[in-house]
Design an enzyme around this catalytic site. Structure first.
Site, PDB file in Angstrom:
ATOM      1  N   THR A 125       0.822  -1.211   0.000  1.00 56.82           N
ATOM      2  CA  THR A 125       0.000   0.000   0.000  1.00 56.82           C
ATOM      3  C   THR A 125       0.861   1.268   0.000  1.00 56.82           C
ATOM      4  O   THR A 125       2.011   1.236   0.464  1.00 56.82           O
ATOM      5  CB  THR A 125      -0.891  -0.023   1.270  1.00 56.82           C
ATOM      6  OG1 THR A 125      -1.418   1.273   1.505  1.00 56.82           O
ATOM      7  CG2 THR A 125      -0.102  -0.402   2.518  1.00 56.82           C
ATOM      8  N   ASP A 126       0.260   2.364  -0.456  1.00 57.81           N
ATOM      9  CA  ASP A 126       0.948   3.668  -0.380  1.00 57.81           C
ATOM     10  C   ASP A 126       1.047   4.166   1.064  1.00 57.81           C
ATOM     11  O   ASP A 126       1.800   5.076   1.364  1.00 57.81           O
ATOM     12  CB  ASP A 126       0.229   4.709  -1.258  1.00 57.81           C
ATOM     13  CG  ASP A 126      -1.259   4.857  -0.970  1.00 57.81           C
ATOM     14  OD1 ASP A 126      -1.759   4.251   0.002  1.00 57.81           O
ATOM     15  OD2 ASP A 126      -1.936   5.594  -1.715  1.00 57.81           O
ATOM     16  N   GLU A 127       0.255   3.550   1.965  1.00 56.70           N
ATOM     17  CA  GLU A 127       0.202   4.066   3.344  1.00 56.70           C
ATOM     18  C   GLU A 127       1.536   3.911   4.076  1.00 56.70           C
ATOM     19  O   GLU A 127       1.781   4.591   5.066  1.00 56.70           O
ATOM     20  CB  GLU A 127      -0.942   3.398   4.125  1.00 56.70           C
ATOM     21  CG  GLU A 127      -2.264   3.621   3.418  1.00 56.70           C
ATOM     22  CD  GLU A 127      -3.492   3.264   4.226  1.00 56.70           C
ATOM     23  OE1 GLU A 127      -3.441   3.286   5.462  1.00 56.70           O
ATOM     24  OE2 GLU A 127      -4.527   2.964   3.595  1.00 56.70           O
ATOM     25  N   TYR A 149      -1.560  -0.535  11.127  1.00 58.10           N
ATOM     26  CA  TYR A 149      -1.709  -1.222   9.830  1.00 58.10           C
ATOM     27  C   TYR A 149      -0.529  -0.905   8.921  1.00 58.10           C
ATOM     28  O   TYR A 149       0.151  -1.813   8.417  1.00 58.10           O
ATOM     29  CB  TYR A 149      -3.032  -0.800   9.159  1.00 58.10           C
ATOM     30  CG  TYR A 149      -3.088  -1.102   7.674  1.00 58.10           C
ATOM     31  CD1 TYR A 149      -2.987  -2.412   7.198  1.00 58.10           C
ATOM     32  CD2 TYR A 149      -3.239  -0.073   6.729  1.00 58.10           C
ATOM     33  CE1 TYR A 149      -3.027  -2.686   5.819  1.00 58.10           C
ATOM     34  CE2 TYR A 149      -3.284  -0.346   5.364  1.00 58.10           C
ATOM     35  CZ  TYR A 149      -3.171  -1.644   4.919  1.00 58.10           C
ATOM     36  OH  TYR A 149      -3.203  -1.917   3.568  1.00 58.10           O
ATOM     37  N   LYS A 153       2.491  -3.378   7.484  1.00 63.22           N
ATOM     38  CA  LYS A 153       2.749  -3.568   6.048  1.00 63.22           C
ATOM     39  C   LYS A 153       4.196  -3.166   5.733  1.00 63.22           C
ATOM     40  O   LYS A 153       4.883  -3.848   4.975  1.00 63.22           O
ATOM     41  CB  LYS A 153       1.784  -2.732   5.207  1.00 63.22           C
ATOM     42  CG  LYS A 153       0.338  -3.203   5.196  1.00 63.22           C
ATOM     43  CD  LYS A 153       0.138  -4.568   4.570  1.00 63.22           C
ATOM     44  CE  LYS A 153       0.393  -4.583   3.077  1.00 63.22           C
ATOM     45  NZ  LYS A 153       0.148  -5.948   2.504  1.00 63.22           N
TER      46      LYS A 153
HETATM   47  P1  NAD Z   1      -9.124  -7.779   2.473  1.00 62.41           P
HETATM   48  O1  NAD Z   1      -9.106  -7.385   3.910  1.00 62.41           O
HETATM   49  O2  NAD Z   1     -10.380  -7.626   1.673  1.00 62.41           O
HETATM   50  O3  NAD Z   1      -8.696  -9.321   2.317  1.00 62.41           O
HETATM   51  C1  NAD Z   1      -7.588  -9.858   2.974  1.00 62.41           C
HETATM   52  C2  NAD Z   1      -7.606 -11.364   2.722  1.00 62.41           C
HETATM   53  O4  NAD Z   1      -6.480 -11.948   3.411  1.00 62.41           O
HETATM   54  C3  NAD Z   1      -8.856 -12.060   3.281  1.00 62.41           C
HETATM   55  O5  NAD Z   1      -9.348 -13.000   2.342  1.00 62.41           O
HETATM   56  C4  NAD Z   1      -8.351 -12.768   4.536  1.00 62.41           C
HETATM   57  O6  NAD Z   1      -9.083 -13.946   4.868  1.00 62.41           O
HETATM   58  C5  NAD Z   1      -6.918 -13.096   4.120  1.00 62.41           C
HETATM   59  N1  NAD Z   1      -6.037 -13.282   5.291  1.00 62.41           N
HETATM   60  C6  NAD Z   1      -5.914 -12.452   6.359  1.00 62.41           C
HETATM   61  N2  NAD Z   1      -5.044 -12.980   7.255  1.00 62.41           N
HETATM   62  C7  NAD Z   1      -4.594 -14.148   6.711  1.00 62.41           C
HETATM   63  C8  NAD Z   1      -3.678 -15.142   7.161  1.00 62.41           C
HETATM   64  N3  NAD Z   1      -3.055 -15.038   8.347  1.00 62.41           N
HETATM   65  N4  NAD Z   1      -3.453 -16.217   6.364  1.00 62.41           N
HETATM   66  C9  NAD Z   1      -4.085 -16.343   5.157  1.00 62.41           C
HETATM   67  N5  NAD Z   1      -4.988 -15.438   4.713  1.00 62.41           N
HETATM   68  C10 NAD Z   1      -5.224 -14.347   5.473  1.00 62.41           C
HETATM   69  O7  NAD Z   1      -7.911  -6.996   1.789  1.00 62.41           O
HETATM   70  P2  NAD Z   1      -7.811  -6.273   0.377  1.00 62.41           P
HETATM   71  O8  NAD Z   1      -8.430  -4.940   0.479  1.00 62.41           O
HETATM   72  O9  NAD Z   1      -8.218  -7.223  -0.680  1.00 62.41           O
HETATM   73  O10 NAD Z   1      -6.233  -6.048   0.299  1.00 62.41           O
HETATM   74  C11 NAD Z   1      -5.373  -7.042  -0.221  1.00 62.41           C
HETATM   75  C12 NAD Z   1      -3.939  -6.547  -0.136  1.00 62.41           C
HETATM   76  O11 NAD Z   1      -3.818  -5.342  -0.877  1.00 62.41           O
HETATM   77  C13 NAD Z   1      -3.492  -6.230   1.294  1.00 62.41           C
HETATM   78  O12 NAD Z   1      -2.159  -6.669   1.441  1.00 62.41           O
HETATM   79  C14 NAD Z   1      -3.557  -4.713   1.370  1.00 62.41           C
HETATM   80  O13 NAD Z   1      -2.590  -4.212   2.275  1.00 62.41           O
HETATM   81  C15 NAD Z   1      -3.247  -4.338  -0.053  1.00 62.41           C
HETATM   82  N6  NAD Z   1      -3.836  -3.059  -0.499  1.00 62.41           N
HETATM   83  C16 NAD Z   1      -5.169  -2.823  -0.348  1.00 62.41           C
HETATM   84  C17 NAD Z   1      -5.698  -1.620  -0.796  1.00 62.41           C
HETATM   85  C18 NAD Z   1      -7.173  -1.313  -0.681  1.00 62.41           C
HETATM   86  O14 NAD Z   1      -7.593  -0.188  -0.966  1.00 62.41           O
HETATM   87  N7  NAD Z   1      -8.016  -2.251  -0.295  1.00 62.41           N
HETATM   88  C19 NAD Z   1      -4.872  -0.661  -1.404  1.00 62.41           C
HETATM   89  C20 NAD Z   1      -3.516  -0.955  -1.548  1.00 62.41           C
HETATM   90  C21 NAD Z   1      -3.007  -2.151  -1.092  1.00 62.41           C
HETATM   91  P1  TYD Z   2     -10.561   3.740   4.538  1.00 63.26           P
HETATM   92  O1  TYD Z   2     -11.525   3.239   3.505  1.00 63.26           O
HETATM   93  O2  TYD Z   2     -10.613   3.152   5.910  1.00 63.26           O
HETATM   94  O3  TYD Z   2      -9.114   3.582   3.894  1.00 63.26           O
HETATM   95  P2  TYD Z   2      -7.667   4.145   4.444  1.00 63.26           P
HETATM   96  O4  TYD Z   2      -7.839   4.737   5.778  1.00 63.26           O
HETATM   97  O5  TYD Z   2      -6.859   2.896   4.494  1.00 63.26           O
HETATM   98  O6  TYD Z   2      -7.229   5.125   3.407  1.00 63.26           O
HETATM   99  O7  TYD Z   2     -10.742   5.309   4.675  1.00 63.26           O
HETATM  100  C1  TYD Z   2     -10.628   6.161   3.558  1.00 63.26           C
HETATM  101  C2  TYD Z   2     -10.815   7.585   4.037  1.00 63.26           C
HETATM  102  O8  TYD Z   2     -12.151   7.734   4.522  1.00 63.26           O
HETATM  103  C3  TYD Z   2      -9.913   7.953   5.217  1.00 63.26           C
HETATM  104  O9  TYD Z   2      -9.505   9.305   5.094  1.00 63.26           O
HETATM  105  C4  TYD Z   2     -10.799   7.787   6.429  1.00 63.26           C
HETATM  106  C5  TYD Z   2     -12.188   8.133   5.909  1.00 63.26           C
HETATM  107  N1  TYD Z   2     -13.301   7.400   6.551  1.00 63.26           N
HETATM  108  C6  TYD Z   2     -14.364   8.117   7.113  1.00 63.26           C
HETATM  109  O10 TYD Z   2     -14.414   9.352   7.092  1.00 63.26           O
HETATM  110  N2  TYD Z   2     -15.360   7.397   7.729  1.00 63.26           N
HETATM  111  C7  TYD Z   2     -15.345   6.049   7.797  1.00 63.26           C
HETATM  112  O11 TYD Z   2     -16.278   5.438   8.378  1.00 63.26           O
HETATM  113  C8  TYD Z   2     -14.262   5.337   7.190  1.00 63.26           C
HETATM  114  C9  TYD Z   2     -14.214   3.832   7.245  1.00 63.26           C
HETATM  115  C10 TYD Z   2     -13.253   6.065   6.571  1.00 63.26           C
END
Ligand code: NAD
Ligand code: TYD
Length: 333
Positions: A125-127, A149, A153
């Site tokens: 992630t960019d975070e 988080y 990461k």
């Molecule tokens: P998600 O929370 O929807 O899914 C995570 C998956 O990992 C789930 O299926 C969960 O069961 C599995 N998991 C968790 N712990 C586990 C373990 N110990 N062993 C095996 N499986 C396990 O996540 P997502 O949003 O699909 O994100 C996927 C990846 O992409 C993550 O690494 C996240 O950091 C990264 N990412 C997400 C975003 C976003 O906006 N969602 C953006 C950038 C990067």
């Molecule tokens: P989120 O979807 O949790 O992603 P991340 O914090 O990993 O970027 O949140 C996106 C943005 O929305 C973040 O600035 C926090 C805000 N947010 C709210 O204002 N209310 C909410 O209930 C949630 C979940 C997020």
């Protein structure tokens, strides 16, 4: 190609598996997933019976489970999506984040070292770069994580770096911006707000809603990862972004307008601790390699809203249990 997709029952991983099986009919996919609250086999219902797909339930924080998967299967490449991913949950209890995002990554890296896997992609992630007021993060920007988080990461990503440098392992790390699309657990901003409004519940906006995120459609994340799997250089790091920056308030208004509601539905609540103000990625490196995003923001967000409207069978059960209300209350104390 035989792919081990780790964490493929979550949001981004399940969309990626669907993309791969459709685009490459000869590829075989093993999905190793613990099925935490965020992992859901309903995300993959339509491909359950596909002869090229196999699901294994297992925890990557358990070394023996991981070793067994590598020992018993022929694997050409690994893509690791498995993680605990929600900032708010990490603030309330970081323990699972440390186990999965750091120890779990370590176990996978040991696996690819021992079994001489040709390619490993760490989906990150960019975070990890922290918050940026102006300009954009490049792949050279230092890690300055602000939440448990992003710190977890960053720990996993740094282990990847160390394994490239120390053992020459064939690892690529990607840093993507915020994704949205179908099958996203309804605790993140976009699916939480869409589903709350459909249910006629207010939407909890942190602070004044001024924070900025860069938004990428999940299928663009998928085609970028596909591109990197085939054309990316091992040992490298790639940012994946869209260039689409929006304030949370803008996102909220877009969703309200689409669903025919007004700002009376917004409930401004106490801000998230250490809330990162803005993320923005410089993706020159990936674009120079030849990748470009395919989806435009308004159409893809509209499509996402339509998907949640049509699929309440998928998200309604995930919103019961009161957890979402519980952690919002914690912030108000
Ligand atoms: P998600 O929370 O929807 O899914 C995570 C998956 O990992 C789930 O299926 C969960 O069961 C599995 N998991 C968790 N712990 C586990 C373990 N110990 N062993 C095996 N499986 C396990 O996540 P997502 O949003 O699909 O994100 C996927 C990846 O992409 C993550 O690494 C996240 O950091 C990264 N990412 C997400 C975003 C976003 O906006 N969602 C953006 C950038 C990067
Ligand atoms: P989120 O979807 O949790 O992603 P991340 O914090 O990993 O970027 O949140 C996106 C943005 O929305 C973040 O600035 C926090 C805000 N947010 C709210 O204002 N209310 C909410 O209930 C949630 C979940 C997020």
């Amino acid at each position: 190609m035989n792919l081990l997709i780790v964490g493929g029952a979550g949001f981004i991983g399940s969309n990626f598996i669907r993309h791969i099986l459709k685009k490459y009919p000869t590829y075989r996919v093993i999905n190793l997933d613990k099925l935490t609250y965020a992992g859901n086999l309903n995300n993959l219902k339509d491909i359950e019976g596909n002869a090229n797909y196999q699901f294994i339930k297992g925890d990557i924080a358990d070394e023996r489970t991981v070793k067994k998967v590598f020992r018993l299967n022929k694997i050409d490449a690994v893509i690791n999506y498995a993680a605990e991913t929600h900032v708010d949950r990490s603030i309330l209890d970081p323990s699972a984040f440390i186990k999965t995002d750091i120890l779990g990554t370590y176990n996978l890296l040991e696996g690819i070292k021992e079994y001489k896997i040709a390619k490993y992609i760490q989906v990150s992630t960019d975070e990890v770069y922290g918050s940026i007021e102006k300009g954009k993060f490049t792949e050279e920007s230092p890690f300055k994580p602000n939440s448990p988080y992003s710190a977890s990461k960053a720990g996993g990503d740094l282990l990847c770096r160390a394994c490239v440098k120390t053992y020459g392992l064939p690892i690529i790390v990607t840093h993507a911006c915020n994704c949205y699309g179908p099958y996203q657990y309804p605790e993140k901003l976009i699916p939480l707000f869409i589903t709350n409004i459909i249910e006629n519940k207010k939407v909890p906006l942190y602070g004044e809603g001024q924070n900025i995120r860069e938004w990428l459609y999940v299928l663009d994340h998928g085609n970028a990862t596909d591109f990197i799997l085939h054309k990316g250089k091992v040992g490298e790091v790639y940012n994946i972004g869209s260039g689409v920056e929006k304030q949370n308030l803008e996102i909220t208004h877009f969703i309200l307008d689409e669903l025919g509601k007004d700002e009376a539905m917004i409930e401004k609540i106490k801000d998230r601790p250490a809330h990162d103000f803005r993320y923005a990625l410089d993706c020159t490196k990936l674009k120079r390699l030849g990748w470009q995003s395919e989806y435009d923001f308004p159409s893809a967000l509209r499509e996402t809203i339509r998907w949640y409207l049509a699929n309440d069978w998928w998200w309604k059960p995930l919103k019961s249990g009161g957890y979402l209300e519980y952690y919002k209350k914690q912030y108000q104390r």
